[in-house]
Design a protein around this motif. Structure first.
Motif, PDB file in Angstrom:
ATOM      1  N   SER A  92     -17.688  -4.843   2.232  1.00  0.00           N
ATOM      2  CA  SER A  92     -16.851  -5.788   2.957  1.00  0.00           C
ATOM      3  C   SER A  92     -16.628  -7.012   2.099  1.00  0.00           C
ATOM      4  O   SER A  92     -17.581  -7.660   1.666  1.00  0.00           O
ATOM      5  CB  SER A  92     -17.522  -6.196   4.264  1.00  0.00           C
ATOM      6  OG  SER A  92     -16.964  -7.408   4.714  1.00  0.00           O
ATOM      7  N   THR A 115      -6.405  -6.527  -3.798  1.00  0.00           N
ATOM      8  CA  THR A 115      -6.931  -7.791  -4.328  1.00  0.00           C
ATOM      9  C   THR A 115      -6.687  -7.801  -5.824  1.00  0.00           C
ATOM     10  O   THR A 115      -6.444  -6.760  -6.437  1.00  0.00           O
ATOM     11  CB  THR A 115      -8.448  -7.934  -4.085  1.00  0.00           C
ATOM     12  OG1 THR A 115      -9.110  -6.869  -4.765  1.00  0.00           O
ATOM     13  CG2 THR A 115      -8.799  -7.890  -2.618  1.00  0.00           C
ATOM     14  N   ARG A 166       1.862  -6.037  -4.568  1.00  0.00           N
ATOM     15  CA  ARG A 166       0.407  -6.076  -4.457  1.00  0.00           C
ATOM     16  C   ARG A 166      -0.139  -7.430  -4.916  1.00  0.00           C
ATOM     17  O   ARG A 166      -1.046  -7.990  -4.311  1.00  0.00           O
ATOM     18  CB  ARG A 166      -0.218  -4.949  -5.290  1.00  0.00           C
ATOM     19  CG  ARG A 166      -0.110  -3.592  -4.612  1.00  0.00           C
ATOM     20  CD  ARG A 166      -0.768  -2.496  -5.402  1.00  0.00           C
ATOM     21  NE  ARG A 166      -2.233  -2.494  -5.314  1.00  0.00           N
ATOM     22  CZ  ARG A 166      -2.907  -2.108  -4.251  1.00  0.00           C
ATOM     23  NH1 ARG A 166      -2.279  -1.710  -3.164  1.00  0.00           N
ATOM     24  NH2 ARG A 166      -4.227  -2.120  -4.261  1.00  0.00           N
ATOM     25  N   ARG A 183      -3.355 -13.440  -0.735  1.00  0.00           N
ATOM     26  CA  ARG A 183      -3.875 -13.788   0.597  1.00  0.00           C
ATOM     27  C   ARG A 183      -5.377 -13.556   0.663  1.00  0.00           C
ATOM     28  O   ARG A 183      -6.131 -14.434   1.097  1.00  0.00           O
ATOM     29  CB  ARG A 183      -3.229 -12.899   1.663  1.00  0.00           C
ATOM     30  CG  ARG A 183      -1.755 -13.044   1.745  1.00  0.00           C
ATOM     31  CD  ARG A 183      -1.238 -12.190   2.884  1.00  0.00           C
ATOM     32  NE  ARG A 183      -0.287 -12.960   3.652  1.00  0.00           N
ATOM     33  CZ  ARG A 183       0.137 -12.613   4.854  1.00  0.00           C
ATOM     34  NH1 ARG A 183      -0.337 -11.539   5.438  1.00  0.00           N
ATOM     35  NH2 ARG A 183       1.010 -13.356   5.487  1.00  0.00           N
ATOM     36  N   TYR A 184      -5.786 -12.353   0.239  1.00  0.00           N
ATOM     37  CA  TYR A 184      -7.207 -12.013   0.359  1.00  0.00           C
ATOM     38  C   TYR A 184      -8.057 -12.831  -0.611  1.00  0.00           C
ATOM     39  O   TYR A 184      -9.140 -13.302  -0.262  1.00  0.00           O
ATOM     40  CB  TYR A 184      -7.412 -10.512   0.133  1.00  0.00           C
ATOM     41  CG  TYR A 184      -6.765  -9.704   1.222  1.00  0.00           C
ATOM     42  CD1 TYR A 184      -7.339  -9.671   2.493  1.00  0.00           C
ATOM     43  CD2 TYR A 184      -5.588  -8.999   1.000  1.00  0.00           C
ATOM     44  CE1 TYR A 184      -6.746  -8.956   3.518  1.00  0.00           C
ATOM     45  CE2 TYR A 184      -4.983  -8.282   2.019  1.00  0.00           C
ATOM     46  CZ  TYR A 184      -5.557  -8.257   3.276  1.00  0.00           C
ATOM     47  OH  TYR A 184      -4.987  -7.568   4.285  1.00  0.00           O
ATOM     48  N   ASP A 223     -13.715  -3.714  -1.273  1.00  0.00           N
ATOM     49  CA  ASP A 223     -13.105  -2.925  -0.219  1.00  0.00           C
ATOM     50  C   ASP A 223     -11.786  -2.391  -0.767  1.00  0.00           C
ATOM     51  O   ASP A 223     -10.838  -3.152  -0.963  1.00  0.00           O
ATOM     52  CB  ASP A 223     -12.897  -3.856   0.974  1.00  0.00           C
ATOM     53  CG  ASP A 223     -12.297  -3.114   2.152  1.00  0.00           C
ATOM     54  OD1 ASP A 223     -11.942  -1.943   1.976  1.00  0.00           O
ATOM     55  OD2 ASP A 223     -12.213  -3.739   3.225  1.00  0.00           O
ATOM     56  N   THR A 278      -9.485  -0.671   0.448  1.00  0.00           N
ATOM     57  CA  THR A 278      -8.322  -0.572   1.334  1.00  0.00           C
ATOM     58  C   THR A 278      -7.440  -1.807   1.260  1.00  0.00           C
ATOM     59  O   THR A 278      -6.302  -1.782   1.688  1.00  0.00           O
ATOM     60  CB  THR A 278      -8.780  -0.391   2.799  1.00  0.00           C
ATOM     61  OG1 THR A 278      -9.561  -1.520   3.164  1.00  0.00           O
ATOM     62  CG2 THR A 278      -9.580   0.880   2.976  1.00  0.00           C
ATOM     63  N   LYS A 279      -7.995  -2.918   0.719  1.00  0.00           N
ATOM     64  CA  LYS A 279      -7.190  -4.145   0.663  1.00  0.00           C
ATOM     65  C   LYS A 279      -6.733  -4.385  -0.769  1.00  0.00           C
ATOM     66  O   LYS A 279      -7.495  -4.199  -1.707  1.00  0.00           O
ATOM     67  CB  LYS A 279      -8.031  -5.342   1.114  1.00  0.00           C
ATOM     68  CG  LYS A 279      -8.404  -5.311   2.574  1.00  0.00           C
ATOM     69  CD  LYS A 279      -9.013  -6.652   2.975  1.00  0.00           C
ATOM     70  CE  LYS A 279      -9.468  -6.619   4.410  1.00  0.00           C
ATOM     71  NZ  LYS A 279     -10.709  -5.839   4.585  1.00  0.00           N
ATOM     72  N   ASN A 282       0.813  -1.224   0.000  1.00  0.00           N
ATOM     73  CA  ASN A 282       0.000   0.000   0.000  1.00  0.00           C
ATOM     74  C   ASN A 282       0.841   1.266   0.000  1.00  0.00           C
ATOM     75  O   ASN A 282       0.313   2.365   0.122  1.00  0.00           O
ATOM     76  CB  ASN A 282      -0.940   0.010   1.208  1.00  0.00           C
ATOM     77  CG  ASN A 282      -2.077  -0.986   1.012  1.00  0.00           C
ATOM     78  OD1 ASN A 282      -2.532  -1.189  -0.112  1.00  0.00           O
ATOM     79  ND2 ASN A 282      -2.481  -1.623   2.088  1.00  0.00           N
ATOM     80  N   ALA A 302      -2.215  -9.660  -2.537  1.00  0.00           N
ATOM     81  CA  ALA A 302      -3.600  -9.861  -2.961  1.00  0.00           C
ATOM     82  C   ALA A 302      -3.977 -11.330  -2.934  1.00  0.00           C
ATOM     83  O   ALA A 302      -5.121 -11.686  -2.658  1.00  0.00           O
ATOM     84  CB  ALA A 302      -3.815  -9.297  -4.366  1.00  0.00           C
ATOM     85  N   GLU A 352     -14.674  -6.833  -7.363  1.00  0.00           N
ATOM     86  CA  GLU A 352     -13.647  -5.814  -7.124  1.00  0.00           C
ATOM     87  C   GLU A 352     -13.418  -4.992  -8.386  1.00  0.00           C
ATOM     88  O   GLU A 352     -13.213  -3.790  -8.340  1.00  0.00           O
ATOM     89  CB  GLU A 352     -12.332  -6.478  -6.715  1.00  0.00           C
ATOM     90  CG  GLU A 352     -12.434  -7.420  -5.540  1.00  0.00           C
ATOM     91  CD  GLU A 352     -12.385  -6.709  -4.201  1.00  0.00           C
ATOM     92  OE1 GLU A 352     -12.046  -5.511  -4.197  1.00  0.00           O
ATOM     93  OE2 GLU A 352     -12.695  -7.344  -3.179  1.00  0.00           O
TER      94      GLU A 352
END
Lengths: 282, 600
Positions: free
Chosen positions: B156, B245, B89, B95-96, B240, B242-243, B60, B93, B234
């Motif tokens: 979310s 992805t 990133r 992970r998410y 979201d 802020t994350k 980020n 990403a 997305e």
């Protein structure tokens, strides 16, 4: 106590398929009794209700009328849990040795299944499996193998061993030899008889084959369209049938002898033309 | 059951086949597609777990100098519109994306499997409600539901994936429900019930094992879909922000597609390859678990093994006057799957049928009697090879073209199968199934064929031919269906009728009637007939001559009267000995003094 199982006016109804369809009556008031150590043969054609009666005794069919008394106590309307307690007393051998054994379990796991209910230890269970395999004349190392490695006759022996695992006093045998070859059939029937002589177990022996039933049964009941039409000593019912339907059944079975079969064929035709024959024609 | 089963006597002491116990994973390692897919997924999972160690930058960390930077030593894959490192990133990403997909799988798995098991096993009101709910969820457009949920709950990722899990749970529900319903009525489940096992134990032992494999396959498929859906959300900017992805990266890349097209490439590559890997892995698992390998084709390179001739007990031929219709000599049938075991199911069989003669072919299961009948009609399944001659009306059937053979079958040689119901097509009326072959074989008009079909139905003893003509196969009984098939078989006036256990599936009273019908028709049309059976009573009733088969060979042959009066071969005798005689019955139970309660 001279009766082990006493069925009185047993009615089995299956709910009708579709909206507000009347229920299907598979059994229309059937009465029959079995004494300890006795074989009662149940003969009939498909749809006669003979299998349904067997399933009702086993608690697998919905009994909507009458009673089934086992050792003096009504078992027709037991709750699931109470029914399970009866497992060690009443056992079953099904017709099809190909679908009555779970294909993915080894013989040992199949045979120990009933024992798990009694919380038998694993060492003792293994010993019991060997003993059971021995009783049905299979090699004791058969336990590690899967059902598909065995022939039909051998599978039926495994199914018999499973039925014997809990030392039952009554075994419901639903067409246990009709899927087997001729020579295998004779040997499995001998095994049934030998086990009975040794253990004193009673059989409810269901079959469509009058000859097979006669061979094994002390008494015979003939079923037709959900009712017992003839009931009595095996030699009487199978050799001198009184009811027209039993006569028809008797005459329809081909004799393995060309000369006598020609006679029987003629007798069958004559009977079919008579009034009694016409009354029970398919 | 026409494949050879282990004979009763032959009980080997070999341990259980190792293949059965081999775990799914080890079998998957032999499948190249599965190995590549699993390698990619493993790589993805590992890099995602260790992304804090592997990533060169904070995902980020925005840097104004690096906005839309080209690949360089500092940024191996360049930087995005906010100057954030693309590689970092991408790693984070993972992970998410993976966690989100897992959440979907877990939610749908738990809901679908549990409700499927309960509804399938117990049925009743829960079944009704669950089936309705499942249908409703499937009818719901997923994206619209997710958009609505976002409007209520807010952006979310976790909630979106969990809701998607609920939406896709019917995929598991229907699968489990169908598998459970299929095994619920199996005899071994009944046997377990009779043995006193509780429902939970039965489910754990007998039901879960059946459901396990398809559920694992489905889970891989659902994970693939979940990753794609998540990326889709997305990408639409509904996630979201802020994350990091993959979908969000795709969104960013799309915004800058003209200035920096490479930004689109990396996330789409990862999303695509991951989805494909999961789907392929699911397919590979299905192949491995359900063994849908290559169909067994004949291995024609290996030479036919020579089958030695063995002496056949032959009784004197009764009638040499009639014309010889069919003559089979040295017939051998071999199954030779590549990589499999060679099985010879018919060995050096010789057979003669005269016009107007009924020849019985008797034997136990696995004796090769049905294979012999199929070989004569050249209807053996793929993978079978035959040698020997089959002379029918002077023509060698083993050499004619498939096209010519087709003309012989139906017109000259007719067939009556064992299972009448499975040999009628459930989706056509009985009349249609009788009329069409006649139009083809006899070249007659529809009206003419219809008239003939009605005559035939009347001839085979069907009480109301008009009604049966219009009926569908499920509307008639097994005995009626067999009569219909016999009508079809004789419709083109054949010279030879091959009946394969024609009465085995029928009740004994119906059997007597069907045998009577076959006898009458055979006399009337003066057909030759081969009757395959395991029942000596049927042979005694209908046959003129008989051949006894054992392990692919004919061991004894001759007129029925002679063989029944004087069985010579050891095996024939053992079969006769096994017949339960009709005289002896067991009589009443001994030591039974209390003769009461025998209802009349």
């Amino acid at each position: 106590m001279t009766t082990l199982l006493n069925c009185r006016d047993v009615v089995v109804e299956y709910p009708g398929k579709g909206f507000r369809k009347p229920p299907f009556r598979a059994l229309k008031g059937v009465s029959l009794d079995i004494r300890p150590g006795e074989t009662v043969g149940l003969v009939g054609e498909s749809g006669s209700g003979k299998t349904t009666l067997g399933r009702a005794v086993l608690g697998l069919a919905p009994v909507t009328g009458g009673s089934i008394e086992f050792e003096g106590r009504d078992i027709a309307h037991l709750a699931r849990r109470a029914r399970r307690a009866l497992a060690s007393k009443i056992q079953v051998v099904f017709q099809d040795p190909y679908t009555s054994l779970n294909p993915s379990l080894t013989i040992e796991r199949i045979l120990t299944e009933p024992l798990t209910v009694r919380n038998v230890g694993s060492a003792e269970a293994r010993k019991r499996v060997k003993d059971l395999l021995d009783q049905v004349r299979l090699p004791t190392d058969a336990g590690t193998r899967l059902p598909r490695e065995f022939s039909g006759g051998q599978r039926q022996r495994i199914a018999i061993a499973r039925a014997l695992a809990l030392d039952p006093v009554l075994i419901v045998c639903d067409e246990p030899v009709s899927a087997l070859d001729l020579s295998t059939q004779a040997r499995v029937l001998d095994l049934f008889r030998e086990i009975q002589d040794r253990t004193g177990v009673a059989y409810l022996f269901i079959s469509h084959d009058l000859t097979v039933v006669r061979h094994l049964s002390h008494r015979v009941a003939v079923m037709y369209q959900g009712e017992i039409v003839e009931w009595g000593d095996g030699d009487q019912v199978t050799a001198h049938p009184q009811h027209p339907y039993t006569k028809r059944l008797f005459l329809a079975a081909p004799v393995p002898d060309p000369v006598r079969q020609a006679e029987r064929r003629a007798a069958r035709k004559a009977f079919a033309k008579s009034d009694a024959g016409a009354a029970v024609a398919g | 059951m026409n494949t050879a089963t282990i004979p009763e006597a032959e009980i080997s002491t070999a341990p259980a086949e190792a293949g059965a116990q081999l775990s799914l994973f080890r079998r998957l390692l032999r499948n190249p597609v599965a190995v590549v897919s699993m390698a990619w997924l493993a790589l993805l999972i590992l890099t995602s777990i260790f992304s804090p160690l592997l990533a060169p930058h904070d995902p980020n960390l925005a840097s104004l100098q690096d906005v839309l930077a080209n690949p360089s030593a500092a940024h191996p894959l360049g930087a995005d519109s906010a100057g954030r490192d693309v590689l970092s990133r991408l790693l984070f990403a993972g992970r998410y994306s993976i966690a989100g997909a897992l959440l979907t799988v877990v939610v749908s798995l738990v809901i679908g499997v549990v409700s499927g098991l309960v509804a399938g096993y117990f049925g009743g009101w829960f079944d009704t409600i669950a089936s309705w709910t499942s249908g409703l969820l499937m009818a719901l457009p997923g994206i619209v539901a997710l958009l609505a949920a976002r409007a209520v709950i807010g952006p979310s990722m976790w909630w979106a994936m969990a809701i998607f899990g609920v939406l896709i749970s019917p995929a598991f529900f229907r699968l489990v429900y169908a598998s459970v319903a299929a095994v619920r009525d199996e005899l071994y489940v009944d046997a377990a019930r009779v043995a006193g096992l509780s429902d939970t134990r039965i489910i754990a032992r007998h039901i879960l094992t059946v459901v396990r494999a398809p559920v694992i396959i489905q889970a891989a498929m659902v994970a693939g879909i979940a990753i794609a859906i998540q990326a889709g959300l997305e990408f639409l900017g509904l996630g979201d922000t802020t994350k990091p992805t993959w979908g969000e990266m795709l969104n960013d890349g799309f915004a800058n597609i003209y200035s920096s097209p490479m930004l689109m490439l990396w996330p789409s590559l990862v999303i695509g390859v991951t989805s494909i890997a999961l789907t392929l892995l699911g397919n590979a698992m299905r192949d491995v678990l359900e063994r849908s390998g290559s169909a067994s084709r004949s291995n024609s390179k290996t030479p036919m093994p020579t089958v030695s001739a063995e002496p056949v007990v032959t009784h004197g031929d009764a009638d040499r006057s009639a014309e010889e219709l069919l003559s089979v000599e040295h017939l051998t049938v071999l199954y030779d799957p590549p990589g499999g075991r060679q099985v010879i199911v018919v060995k050096d069989v010789a057979l003669n049928v005269r016009r107007g003669e009924v020849h019985g072919l008797i034997g136990e299961s696995g004796s090769g009697k049905t294979q012999t009948a199929w070989a004569i009609m050249r209807l053996l399944p793929e993978g079978a090879r035959t040698t020997g001659t089959i002379t029918f009306e002077g023509q060698d059937l083993s050499t004619v073209s498939p096209r010519q053979m087709q003309r012989v079958r139906g017109r000259k040689i007719a067939y009556v199968p064992q299972e009448p119901m499975s040999n009628l097509d459930a989706s056509f009326t009985i009349g249609h199934q009788l009329v069409e072959p006649m139009r083809l074989c006899l070249g007659i008009s529809r009206q003419e064929a219809r008239r003939r079909a009605l005559d035939l139905l009347a001839r085979v003893g069907i009480p109301n031919p008009e009604l049966t003509f219009r009926a569908y196969p499920h509307e008639v009984s097994g005995g009626m269906a067999q009569r219909v098939l016999i009508a079809g078989a004789i419709s083109c006036d054949p010279d030879l009728l091959i009946a394969d256990e024609p009465t085995t599936a029928l009740d004994v009273t119906v059997q007597a009637e069907v045998l009577e019908l076959l006898r009458d028709l055979q006399k009337e049309l003066n057909m030759g007939m081969i009757l395959v059976t395991h029942n000596f009573g049927v042979v005694a009733d209908l046959c003129d001559t008989v051949s006894v088969m054992r392990l692919g060979r004919i061991v004894e042959t001759g007129p029925v009267m002679d063989i029944f009066a004087n069985p010579t071969h050891e095996y024939t005798r053992s079969l006769f000995d096994a017949i339960l005689d009709e005289e002896t019955s067991r009589g009443p139970l001994e030591n039974d003094t209390t003769d009461e309660g025998v209802p009349a």
